[in-house]
Write an enzyme that holds these catalytic residues in place. Sequence first.
Site, PDB file in Angstrom:
ATOM      1  N   TRP B 318       0.833  -1.207   0.000  1.00 21.95           N
ATOM      2  CA  TRP B 318       0.000   0.000   0.000  1.00 21.95           C
ATOM      3  C   TRP B 318       0.869   1.258   0.000  1.00 21.95           C
ATOM      4  O   TRP B 318       0.501   2.283  -0.570  1.00 21.95           O
ATOM      5  CB  TRP B 318      -0.902  -0.021   1.250  1.00 21.95           C
ATOM      6  CG  TRP B 318      -1.686   1.241   1.443  1.00 21.95           C
ATOM      7  CD1 TRP B 318      -2.871   1.572   0.852  1.00 21.95           C
ATOM      8  CD2 TRP B 318      -1.349   2.351   2.288  1.00 21.95           C
ATOM      9  NE1 TRP B 318      -3.292   2.808   1.276  1.00 21.95           N
ATOM     10  CE2 TRP B 318      -2.373   3.314   2.160  1.00 21.95           C
ATOM     11  CE3 TRP B 318      -0.283   2.628   3.141  1.00 21.95           C
ATOM     12  CZ2 TRP B 318      -2.360   4.517   2.850  1.00 21.95           C
ATOM     13  CZ3 TRP B 318      -0.277   3.824   3.832  1.00 21.95           C
ATOM     14  CH2 TRP B 318      -1.303   4.746   3.682  1.00 21.95           C
ATOM     15  N   HIS B 319       2.054   1.168   0.619  1.00 22.25           N
ATOM     16  CA  HIS B 319       2.921   2.344   0.691  1.00 22.25           C
ATOM     17  C   HIS B 319       3.523   2.709  -0.664  1.00 22.25           C
ATOM     18  O   HIS B 319       3.954   3.846  -0.855  1.00 22.25           O
ATOM     19  CB  HIS B 319       4.043   2.121   1.702  1.00 22.25           C
ATOM     20  CG  HIS B 319       3.570   2.218   3.127  1.00 22.25           C
ATOM     21  ND1 HIS B 319       3.024   1.143   3.793  1.00 22.25           N
ATOM     22  CD2 HIS B 319       3.533   3.254   3.996  1.00 22.25           C
ATOM     23  CE1 HIS B 319       2.690   1.518   5.020  1.00 22.25           C
ATOM     24  NE2 HIS B 319       2.976   2.791   5.175  1.00 22.25           N
ATOM     25  N   GLY B 320       3.599   1.769  -1.579  1.00 28.79           N
ATOM     26  CA  GLY B 320       4.133   2.125  -2.885  1.00 28.79           C
ATOM     27  C   GLY B 320       4.488   0.903  -3.704  1.00 28.79           C
ATOM     28  O   GLY B 320       4.612  -0.209  -3.183  1.00 28.79           O
ATOM     29  N   TYR B 503       4.724  11.171   4.144  1.00 30.33           N
ATOM     30  CA  TYR B 503       3.600  10.327   3.764  1.00 30.33           C
ATOM     31  C   TYR B 503       2.791  10.906   2.608  1.00 30.33           C
ATOM     32  O   TYR B 503       1.868  10.257   2.135  1.00 30.33           O
ATOM     33  CB  TYR B 503       2.714  10.031   4.988  1.00 30.33           C
ATOM     34  CG  TYR B 503       2.992   8.648   5.531  1.00 30.33           C
ATOM     35  CD1 TYR B 503       4.186   8.375   6.193  1.00 30.33           C
ATOM     36  CD2 TYR B 503       2.111   7.590   5.347  1.00 30.33           C
ATOM     37  CE1 TYR B 503       4.479   7.111   6.662  1.00 30.33           C
ATOM     38  CE2 TYR B 503       2.397   6.319   5.819  1.00 30.33           C
ATOM     39  CZ  TYR B 503       3.567   6.083   6.470  1.00 30.33           C
ATOM     40  OH  TYR B 503       3.856   4.816   6.918  1.00 30.33           O
TER      41      TYR B 503
END
Lengths: 338, 506
Positions: B318-320, B503
């Site tokens: 989900w972060h990248g 973020y």
Amino acid sequence: MSSSTTSSKPDRPQVCRYVIAAIAVAVAWLTATIAANILIDPQDVFGTPLVRVHLNTNARYGVFRDYEAAPERYDAVLFASSRGNTFDRALLAEQLGVRTVANFSVPFGLLTDHLPALEFLLRDKAARGGRLAAVFLVLDADFFGQAPWTNDNIDSFLPPQMSGESRFRFWWRYLTAFQLTHWRNDLRALAGSRPGAQEPAPVRPPGSIAPTTTQPAETSLEETSAPEIRSDLAHQLGLLARLVSLCRAHDVRLIIAFSPLNRQNVRDEQAPDNARIVDQVARLAPVWDFDRPAWLSERADLWLDFSHYSTAVATMMTQRIFGAPTSAPADFGQLRGP
Amino acid sequence: MLFNSSEFIFIFLPLAVTLHFLVARASVTAAALVTTLSSLVFYAYWNPPFALLPILSIGLNFLLARSIAGTSEPNAHRLMIAGVVANLAVLGYFKYEDFIIAIFDARAARPPTVPLALSFTTFVQIAFLVHVWRHRVSFDFSRYAMFVSFFPHLIAGPIVRWNELGPQIADRLRYRFDLNNIALGLTIFCLGLGKKVLIADRLAPHVAPVFDAAARGEPITALAAWCAAFAYSAQLYFDFSGYCDMAVGLGLLFNLRLPINFAAPFRAASIIDLWRRWHITLSRFLRDFVYVPLGGSNCGPLRRSCNLITTMVLGGLWHGANWTFIAWGAFNGVLLVLNHAWRSWRGPRVPTRWGRFAGWCATFTTFAIGMTMFRAADIGAMAHMLLAMMGRADGPASLDHIRVGADLYSIRHGYLSESFVRAWFGVNWSVIATLSTLGALGIALLVPDTVELVDYREGEPHSDWRRAAGPLAWRPSVAWLAFIGIVFASAFTFFWEFNEFLYYQF
């Protein structure tokens, strides 16, 4: 409503005083900052006449303002880094066959500065019913492709007319930037409290060595910085290609030259990399390469410092490019084609 | 627009708050719509055309939710699934398209251009659709639009749920100006601003040269690698928790209470505890929408382990779109599995003081190793950093490549030996960076956190982590006014730097 957090609520007047004081502190701080920026004007963007010595001017805005003062005067333009400031623009205009050449030489100027400026000039000339006849572009093989300064710091933001940034953002930045060091330096310079403060130090591009010509450059802690990496090379080559095509599309005469370099500033091991840059640029358009001649490096009188050559050298370059008689050796400057 | 910018603080925020309460005098619905509009302006300031995305997303999800609420169960379930898939598809298109294609093409993926806030709003809307399907709640457009777009949480969370924010937006009493909340909100905002600008942004220039050197495969001493890992852990914590504090403070200015996202995670003595205290709203989303549907912990230890690792890998992804995030997620999943196994083996015994200390050391160290994976530019850089931490990426460092000039003053004046600095820290780290990191970690570990200082407890899963703030506890006093005044004035001096929140890139 149970929206307040604290279990034992403080009394209302106390909270009211707290809120008002907190807001007042913030507003006072902002107001003081705005006042200092307008009055001292460290980047010389507001044109406030109170403090006339500025050590951190925005040269990119400065050249734009100079142009805007009399735009109809100029029909050619000189794009360069700070090295371009030594060119005799009257001679350049004479050789180019134009009336006046606008000087868009800015510290560490790269294609990221020159292309937006050219696009602006073409738009502006068209809007005024004129045209730009010629562009004289001076590149630096040692800096080409490095991470640009453009829009990177408070002294390097392009005017909104060039960058496309909103005018509000541009001016808000210069109004609200807290810059204690610059305010102090300008005020000290104004008061003359610092030795030599009345003559601002010339802006040195990174990697250049201070002008202490009596002694060979020693390796000091400051100077053992990493060799600059051409992290932006592909981007800048793309910008150059666009600049070349824009000149062709608008029938603007384009002359490109690479500045001569000093062997005490640019070491032997850097030379092949610089030559590679000249080759890559020469594939896009003809360029005059003034390289790193030994005779020139040995003549301290021809350099302002190890990075910046003198007007005499700039004149020799101009004469060589336009085929005028010159005192320079015959091999000074080679025209390289695609 | 950044929370840590003068145009936000001095222009946008006063206008948005004033408009909200002025319009609320006439109509609560209009106030909600006006604040939605303010939030979209806040979003559009970054890239105006991209504002179409949240507008479309809010509109379509609203229509879908209305359909779910107004239809019978089988249809509602199908619509809910379709809505979740559609939201994930949009996220996947912007975030993972090239990453997936690059796997098949066996090439490096290009960095994606992800519209700001997409990752967060996608999760907010998925949670909302599921909530509507489960509870058939009533809602209107103005409340829903404000719930999703409310600018304090829009860009980077906290990931809010309808059941915690929706009723607040519907509460008419909250549309009255409340000085207590304004005082508290301004205080929390300033503390968050200080965390971000005065701590996180000061660490960033120390961290970057080490990770950049790793990306280039250059020598890094073991001490420099470990210090950079700890420094980045502190940077990310202060950056993101600073952002979340600011969001909570801004919410209070509108009389809305957003959930906390951090509960002093660096004080956690186990990795399980740490993940209950770090990015709390993401952890609970992953728990409720990934871990529990997979079977959670009710299917035996082996299945639970698989569920944990899968959940953490998805959380990493989900972060990248980068293998480093997947590796980071998997690493933390494995740590959680080991931690659960340890607890099972050890039983319910309460750890001793030394046991807790050992647990804290192991937790913080492994967390920092994970952060190294998280920060690395790619898998190669990650491997290089991990090798460096094992002392296997050292090498002769040429003084020609010194990138850190922080110690030059001390070296030149004889306070430090250059050979000492270079032997231990190489050319990318410095004594000053070490001291800065220790200072930041000291604050994180020893000073009560913002939500402890002001006794803010919204969305807190449990309170056994809290320490009493004692005499430091917030009250609208002259001392506190002076403190936040100094914090604000100091932070203001750095506003021109334009440092985005870490973020924002996720």
